[in-house]
Design a protein around this motif. Structure first.
Motif, short mmCIF file in Angstrom:
data_model
loop_
_atom_site.label_atom_id
_atom_site.label_comp_id
_atom_site.label_asym_id
_atom_site.label_seq_id
_atom_site.Cartn_x
_atom_site.Cartn_y
_atom_site.Cartn_z
N GLU A 98 11.97 13.32 4.86
CA GLU A 98 11.12 12.25 5.38
C GLU A 98 10.02 11.86 4.39
N VAL A 100 12.06 6.36 3.84
CA VAL A 100 12.87 5.89 4.97
C VAL A 100 13.89 4.89 4.45
N VAL A 132 7.10 5.92 3.90
CA VAL A 132 6.96 5.99 5.36
C VAL A 132 5.84 5.10 5.92
N PRO A 133 4.61 5.11 5.36
CA PRO A 133 3.54 4.31 5.98
C PRO A 133 3.85 2.81 6.03
N HIS A 161 6.93 1.37 6.14
CA HIS A 161 7.98 1.09 7.12
C HIS A 161 7.38 1.08 8.53
N ARG A 162 6.55 2.09 8.82
CA ARG A 162 5.92 2.16 10.14
C ARG A 162 5.07 0.92 10.39
N ALA A 163 4.28 0.52 9.40
CA ALA A 163 3.36 -0.61 9.58
C ALA A 163 4.13 -1.90 9.81
N ALA A 169 7.25 -2.37 10.93
CA ALA A 169 7.95 -2.35 12.21
C ALA A 169 6.97 -2.50 13.38
N ALA A 170 5.84 -1.79 13.30
CA ALA A 170 4.85 -1.85 14.39
C ALA A 170 4.20 -3.23 14.46
N ASN A 229 -1.34 -4.71 10.50
CA ASN A 229 -0.86 -3.86 11.58
C ASN A 229 -2.03 -3.30 12.39
N LYS A 263 -2.71 -4.31 16.40
CA LYS A 263 -2.81 -3.26 17.42
C LYS A 263 -4.08 -3.40 18.26
#
Length: 728
Positions: free
Chosen positions: A262, A265, A282-283, A285-287, A289-290, A437, A441
């Protein structure tokens, strides 16, 4: 080779790119100073140096000593000890305290601090607390010097050695020897290349899997630094092979291992002709997608905190607005106002002179008339101030609005949304995917979000191109303003910005506020830029050269780059003065009055962090406490330890990228063929549109023509538009 010992008195020139330094040293011959040149990066005035090198002669400056390497040595005379202690090298000791300590202990001073630090309490006015602080600072300085000696062979600077010590303490040397690649992720300012050089020095094999995995992560981080959210797998392996000089199969095998751990991604993205195997850190991809999920949720929620506008009589509302503001909206502007107040997410874009500001003011006026709570924000302090001025309402930076805390978490998020009915964000072209992102939020269900910006400007400094992706995604409502208003048509800045943006050459001889001074050779162009910025323009137009004039450049390096121009401009505007505190760090010397900019996000500074691009003025330098203070554009006083000064750069001249979101009365920009690779349409367009009153280009028509006909560098590797369009 010869050896020369002396006390470093002052640095007269230092090149931050290659470490070349010109300095004056006192070798104890009755006050006569000798010139030394060469590798002195990291040495501070007041230090006693043992320098190895060769004697030479300069046709203009005479006899010089060419330094190849140096070490610091402790001084042996009372005068030398006093100068050493009072130079600001040891936290808690300034010139007056140094004088008192040396007066009490004489030539034994350094030995007593080293072996009997508890005796410092004998010095008049030094209490127990202060004595302990000085003793601790001495121990830390000694430990840092030991780390520096170990790192000197791989060219690591003083500032990095300090950071390594502060991160790992007494374990610093052990970590450097056993886990050098750990430095790249743990210590800001150390990248893969520095960690790799250290790894070679401590004997880690060239084809070690740890080295290859670190190299793959470095290639991905380089891609995000260049604005990409991901890299296609083939491109990532190709770049890793180039960086690491190992075979592609080893890179591919280590990538699979990295994905399993991990550390990255993988996602398959659909394309028009074939799919892409995208590899993300990772950060990011998360941002991404979110962010897409949150925007789609906002768009489709049934809640509506501006429900009153769903059934409003628009003719009546617009007539009321016309009476209140004294101006009628153009049809495009009317459409944008309706969209912002009836759609929960909307984008407003357009170039200069097309009425974005008045449209935003109109949206705010109508929302407030219905009793709505409106929140205004922009990515930079300057842009937030401008937004507040045009709307008459309070505006904050996005970071301050979200109340970011140490570590980067926001006080406002999905569980605690912003108390707002309408959130307006100006200069949205500057929003990178991580910040966008966090913002999305914090917008609660039913709150309207209006993003305003010029999509033709350079994209964000950080990864992503959020504004462009939103405009490319069908579900997101948008309006593009295209009509240039009559008053704006009289401005050379506005007219030529639009001409350049459409690929046409600017009109150079028709306007009083747009000029080209011909000089294509980089060094004469740099001298002309300085003369214009410091003397000619302030004298003719009555402007302040520090506050009102901003030099923007395509590049950081080179004779007409920001680095060299800052040296020349500082020498004119904030020159060295005997007896006035200054602090040298790396290749730069900081003085009170210097214009500076922050070059990294630091969530631990200030009330809500200090961020890449934040500008300010140096207001104080305290050698005793080893602190420099900056008053930012947001009027916040931020202290920096001397060891943190690599977070700052001078900002008399900045790159066009770094100027985004700011406006200046006067912009001067070198446009020479020496910056050929960077001469692109959106760069010149962005630079010109930073000016409110006057643009002066220094360069050649050939270089300007190259910039105008060369479009930007193409789309970044992002997938936000695919996610928003439901294709992913």
């Amino acid at each position: 080779m010869s050896v020369l010992e002396g006390v470093l008195e002052r640095v007269t020139y230092s090149n931050e790119d290659n470490g070349y330094t010109v300095a004056r040293v006192d070798i104890g011959r009755g006050g006569d100073l000798l010139t030394v040149v060469g590798a002195l990066l990291g040495a501070q005035p007041g230090e006693s140096l043992r320098m190895r090198g060769r004697w030479g002669s300069h046709p203009q400056y005479g006899r010089q000593f060419h330094v190849e390497n140096y070490t610091t040595v402790l001084p042996a005379t009372i005068q030398g000890i006093e100068r050493y202690l009072g130079s600001g090298l040891i936290k808690g000791i300034g010139p007056r305290t140094a004088e008192k300590i040396v007066a009490h202990f004489g030539v034994a001073t350094l030995e007593i601090i080293e072996t009997e630090p508890e005796r410092l309490i004998e010095v008049p006015t030094l209490g127990p607390k202060r004595s302990k602080l000085i003793a601790a600072a001495w121990v830390e300085q000694k430990a840092i010097k030991e780390v520096m000696v170990f790192l000197q062979s791989v060219g690591v600077s003083t500032s990095i050695a300090v950071r390594i010590y502060k991160e790992y303490g007494d374990s610093a040397v052990e970590v450097v020897k056993q886990e050098p690649y750990k430095l790249a992720s743990d210590v800001w300012g150390i990248g893969f290349k520095t960690a790799d050089a250290i790894a070679v020095a401590v004997g880690i094999p060239h084809d070690s899997p740890e080295r290859v995995k670190a190299g793959l992560q470095y290639a991905l981080s380089q891609a995000t630094d260049a604005g990409n959210c991901f890299l296609p797998k083939e491109k990532l392996i190709e770049q890793a092979v180039k960086i690491l000089q190992v075979d592609a199969k080893l890179c591919a095998d280590c990538l699979e291992e990295l994905l399993g751990l991990e550390g990255a991604v993988r996602e398959v993205l659909p394309g028009e002709f074939s799919s892409t195997e995208a590899i993300y850190l990772v950060p990011f991809h998360r941002a991404e997608a979110a962010l897409s999920r949150q925007l789609l949720d906002l768009l489709h929620t049934r809640e509506d905190r501006l429900a009153a506008f769903q059934g409003v009589d628009w003719d009546k509302a617009l007539a009321w607005l016309r009476e209140r503001t004294g101006n009628a909206l153009a049809p495009e502007q009317e459409q944008a106002v309706r969209l912002a107040l009836t759609q929960k997410v909307a984008v407003l874009t357009g170039g200069p002179g097309c009425g974005k500001s008045f449209t935003v003011r109109s949206v705010v006026e109508l929302a407030k008339a219905k009793g709505a709570k409106v929140v205004l924000a922009a990515p930079t302090g300057r842009a937030a101030k401008r937004l507040a001025e045009l709307t008459g309402a309070e505006a904050a930076t996005v970071h301050r609005l979200l109340e970011l805390k140490p570590g980067g978490d926001a006080a406002f998020d999905r569980d605690r949304p912003l108390p707002a009915d309408l959130v307006v964000v100006d200069e949205a072209s500057m929003l990178d995917v991580l910040l966008a992102n966090k913002l999305a939020k914090a917008v609660g269900p039913g709150t309207h979000l209006l993003l305003v910006g010029d999509v033709d400007q350079l994209p964000s400094v950080g990864a992503g191109e959020v504004l462009r992706d939103l405009l490319a995604a069908e579900p997101v409502p948008r309006v593009r303003l295209t009509q240039v208003f009559r008053q704006a048509q009289e401005s050379g800045v506005v007219v030529n910005a639009h001409r350049i943006n459409s690929g046409r050459p600017p009109r150079l001889r028709e306007f009083d506020d747009f000029h080209l001074f011909l000089q294509d050779e980089a060094e004469p162009a740099a001298r002309l830029v300085v003369d214009l910025a410091v003397h000619r323009i302030p004298k003719r137009f009555g402007v302040d050269p520090r506050r009102d004039v901003q030099v923007l450049t395509p590049l950081h390096r080179g004779p007409a780059g920001a680095g060299n121009l800052n040296l020349l401009l500082q020498e004119e505007l904030t020159p060295h003065r005997d007896g006035v505190a200054e602090r040298r760090f790396g290749g730069r010397t900081y003085r009170v009055g210097d214009k500076v900019t922050q070059i990294r996000n630091n969530y631990d500074k200030g009330r809500n962090g200090v961020f890449n691009g934040t500008g300010g003025i140096v207001t104080a330098i305290d050698s005793e406490e080893q602190k420099l203070t900056v008053r930012t554009d947001e009027d916040e006083l931020i202290p920096y330890d001397f060891a943190e000064l690599d977070e700052l750069q001078h900002a008399y001249a900045v790159t066009v990228h770094r100027s985004q979101g700011s406006e200046y009365p006067v912009v001067i920009m070198p446009v020479t063929t020496s910056a050929w690779m960077m001469l692109q349409r959106n760069l010149i367009y962005t630079g010109i549109t930073r000016a409110k009153r006057l643009v002066v280009l220094v360069g050649s028509e050939k270089a300007l023509a190259q910039a105008v006909r060369t479009p930007g560098s193409g789309k970044r590797h992002t997938a936000l538009d695919l996610r928003l369009s439901g294709r992913l």
